[in-house]
Design an enzyme around this catalytic site. Structure first.
Site, PDB file in Angstrom:
ATOM      1  N   ILE A  97      -0.361 -20.036  23.344  1.00 23.26           N
ATOM      2  CA  ILE A  97      -1.225 -19.706  22.218  1.00 23.26           C
ATOM      3  C   ILE A  97      -2.660 -19.506  22.684  1.00 23.26           C
ATOM      4  O   ILE A  97      -3.476 -18.902  21.972  1.00 23.26           O
ATOM      5  CB  ILE A  97      -1.160 -20.814  21.146  1.00 23.26           C
ATOM      6  CG1 ILE A  97      -1.816 -20.352  19.838  1.00 23.26           C
ATOM      7  CG2 ILE A  97      -1.810 -22.080  21.657  1.00 23.26           C
ATOM      8  CD1 ILE A  97      -1.179 -19.151  19.190  1.00 23.26           C
ATOM      9  N   CYS A 174      10.084 -33.173  30.207  1.00 20.10           N
ATOM     10  CA  CYS A 174      10.180 -31.917  30.961  1.00 20.10           C
ATOM     11  C   CYS A 174       8.844 -31.569  31.614  1.00 20.10           C
ATOM     12  O   CYS A 174       8.799 -30.979  32.696  1.00 20.10           O
ATOM     13  CB  CYS A 174      10.654 -30.785  30.058  1.00 20.10           C
ATOM     14  SG  CYS A 174       9.714 -30.589  28.548  1.00 20.10           S
TER      15      CYS A 174
END
EC number: 2.3.2.-
Length: 624
Positions: A97, A174
């Site tokens: 973004i 992750c």
């Protein structure tokens, strides 16, 4: 007579089918949110997320299946959500973004933006973009059983950055395993590694890529086949990290090459991870052996060693911990303790080696010790509750009832009113906010003779004040350009001291970030009395700014005592006589636990129905 479409008024249902909304993040909260939006009747949705699906996501991010591992979260979330409502128009972007393509004009095409992020930098950026575009933003976050949703509207409510937030202390698995971007990610990884090698093994604390993991199949055609193959024994014998380490006799060199060379080379095969990130650089013990480091000075705990220095520290700590294990017996387990020198040395060395691999500045033992924090698990039901609350607040906004929006806290235990959900009135903008004030201004204390331009750009403007591409002009009557966002234009200034450009005590710098449509005036306060290893301090905003307005006593009482209508908020920051430091608003950034506040204390505060303020900031916990 009110005409209903399902459970919604016809006017609102029509609005949902025509308006465009943006969802930033397609992880734990994002999956639930996307599903809720299409089932509620939203038809035009854009979703953006830079991450790919990891095996560890599958226990709570229900739009993803094993066959999707390695694929774009945004794209798979779109495809799965369309199965709930095929007529919806969903556009997915596998991107950040913070990419300049998503400028203020991009944000202006939406009637509402909903954050489901997992890091503070992105939250800060979206906050500023929504302020610049004058678009309502719904922030959210979770931390275990705790959560929060709040609404941000320019000129009406506090923005995300109105209140300072402590350093974030929890992160997705992750990120820790594959794509660390901050020193704390590496420190958490090193703590996990200690447990995997010497302590109680935890499957959720895996540190190295799984060679049988279907994520290795970056070719989509091979993904399903690998997912199936990974469930079969075949001729692959899978052993734990501890078993492998024991089989080597805890050989420090073999451990080093496995963790910092082989595993990193494996990560490099996942080329999609590095298309928009800087790739890591593997280390090889033989190439580093006996290399010379520059001499370091200062107290031992505050020294930042060279690369070979941390290699030697890693070797020595592994040998010491190996001896402790052998003394206690083959099946013995060690417990990591920050006050245990060998354990602390191991985490310091491993974390710094990983920081170097991922192009981060290494940290002293003192810094590593102070940054090590607690890890809070992500819980699917918490994400589901928070996603539902986001949609409810969004419906209020689309109904033109933004004044009825609330900050809503999800507690672990019911409060005295037997409520798990505690709504709070939204606070007005802070007059001293360096983001949403009419003329944002801050004062920074630093030594102009020791601070270089690159430190001003990276550490102060980008890291501390959350800018993406700052341009800096000195208010010296000549309009001297100190930093330009155009690549290479002012690169020659990077290693020069601020004093070389005439910057002194009382100098003023105008900083513009055109991507964020944001301007900040920085007042320079020169000092030679900063504490050791402290590069700068943010003193505060301009002294002539008026303090925030105080509520009248009767207003405070009416809020503190609640209201007969149970839907009304039961608490307010005014009732506590302290400023609101938004909890969840971060996640992956909130208000729950920070230094000196235990999990038990936070739970006690929540159980009483009091939203956490200041020191109890959820920012340190929320991870989805």
């Amino acid at each position: 007579m009110v005409h209903l479409v399902g459970s919604l008024r016809k006017e609102l249902a029509d609005s949902l089918s025509t308006c465009s909304v943006l969802v930033v993040g397609a992880g734990g909260i994002g999956c639930e949110l996307l599903k809720n939006l299409v089932l509620t009747g939203f038809k035009n949705i854009e979703v953006i997320d830079l991450d790919t699906i990891d095996v560890s996501n599958l226990n709570r991010q229900f739009l993803f299946q094993k066959k999707h591992v390695g694929k774009s979260k945004a794209q798979v979330a779109k495809e799965s959500a369309l199965q709930f409502c095929p007529s919806a128009n969903i556009t997915a972007y596998h991107d950040s973004i913070m990419n300049p393509d998503y400028n203020v004009e991009y944000f202006r095409k939406f009637i509402l933006v909903m954050n489901a992020l997992d890091n503070r930098a992105a939250r800060n950026h979206v906050n500023r973009m929504c302020l610049a575009a004058d678009i309502p933003l719904i922030e959210s976050g979770t931390a275990g059983y705790l959560g929060q949703v709040t609404v941000i509207k320019k000129g009406m409510t506090e923005c995300y950055e109105c209140q300072p937030k402590p350093t974030q202390k929890t992160f997705p698995g992750c990120t820790i395993r594959n794509t660390p971007s901050e020193p704390i990610h590496c420190i958490v990884w090193a703590k996990y590694l200690f447990n995997q090698l010497f302590g109680e093994e935890d499957a959720d604390q895996e540190v190295s890529p799984d060679t049988a993991d279907p994520e290795l199949a970056w070719n989509p055609e091979d993904t399903a086949a690998r997912a199936t193959a990974s469930e079969k024994d075949g001729d692959i014998k899978r052993i734990s990290t501890k078993e492998w380490a024991r089989s080597t006799g805890y050989d420090p060199v073999k451990l080093f090459n496995k963790l910092f060379k082989d595993d990193i080379m494996y990560l490099l095969t996942m080329d999609k991870l590095w298309k928009k990130r800087k790739a890591p650089t593997p280390l090889d013990w033989q190439h580093l052996e006996n290399s010379e480091d520059s001499p370091v000075s200062g107290l031992k705990d505050q020294q930042v060693l060279g690369l070979w220095g941390y290699c030697q520290l890693f070797q020595h700590s592994v040998e010491t911990l190996r001896s402790q294990i052998q003394e206690k017996g083959e099946s013995a387990e060690l417990v990591w303790d920050k006050d245990d020198p060998p354990a602390m040395d191991f985490v310091t060395a491993a974390a710094n080696l990983r920081m170097h691999i991922f192009s981060m500045n290494m940290k002293s033992r003192f810094d590593v010790k102070s940054m090590a924090g607690n890890i809070i698990p992500a819980i699917a039901t918490t994400n589901a509750v928070i996603a539902g609350l986001i949609v409810l607040e969004g419906l209020k906004i689309l109904s033109g009832e933004i004044e009825s929006c609330r900050s809503i806290f999800l507690n672990k235990c019911p409060n005295l009113r037997k409520k798990l959900l505690v709504p709070c009135i939204l606070d007005p903008p802070s007059a001293n906010c360096y983001v949403c004030a009419s003329k944002p201004e801050v004062t920074v204390k630093l030594n102009v003779h020791k601070t270089v331009v690159l430190t001003l750009q990276d550490r102060i403007l980008k890291e501390r004040f959350g800018m993406v591409a700052p341009d800096v002009q000195i208010e010296d009557g000549k309009g001297t350009i100190l930093i330009s966002s155009e690549e290479g234009e002012t690169e020659a200034n990077n290693n020069k001291f601020l004093s070389d450009f005439g910057i002194r005590n009382g100098s003023r710098l105008q900083v513009d970030d055109f991507l964020q449509d944001y301007t900040l005036l920085v007042n320079v306060l020169h000092t030679e009395e900063l504490e050791r290893d402290v590069e700068f301090e943010v003193v505060g905003e301009a002294p002539d700014k008026a303090p925030p307005p105080q509520s009248k006593p009767e207003e405070v009482n009416s809020i503190t005592n609640g209201n007969k209508d149970s839907s009304q908020p039961s608490t307010s920051s005014k009732a506590l006589n302290v400023p609101l430091a938004h909890v969840c608003i971060p996640t992956m950034s909130r208000k729950v636990i920070s230094s000196g506040v235990t999990h038990e204390a936070a739970a006690h505060i929540y159980s009483r129905g009091t939203p956490l303020r200041e020191a109890q900031d959820v920012d340190t916990l929320l991870v989805e």
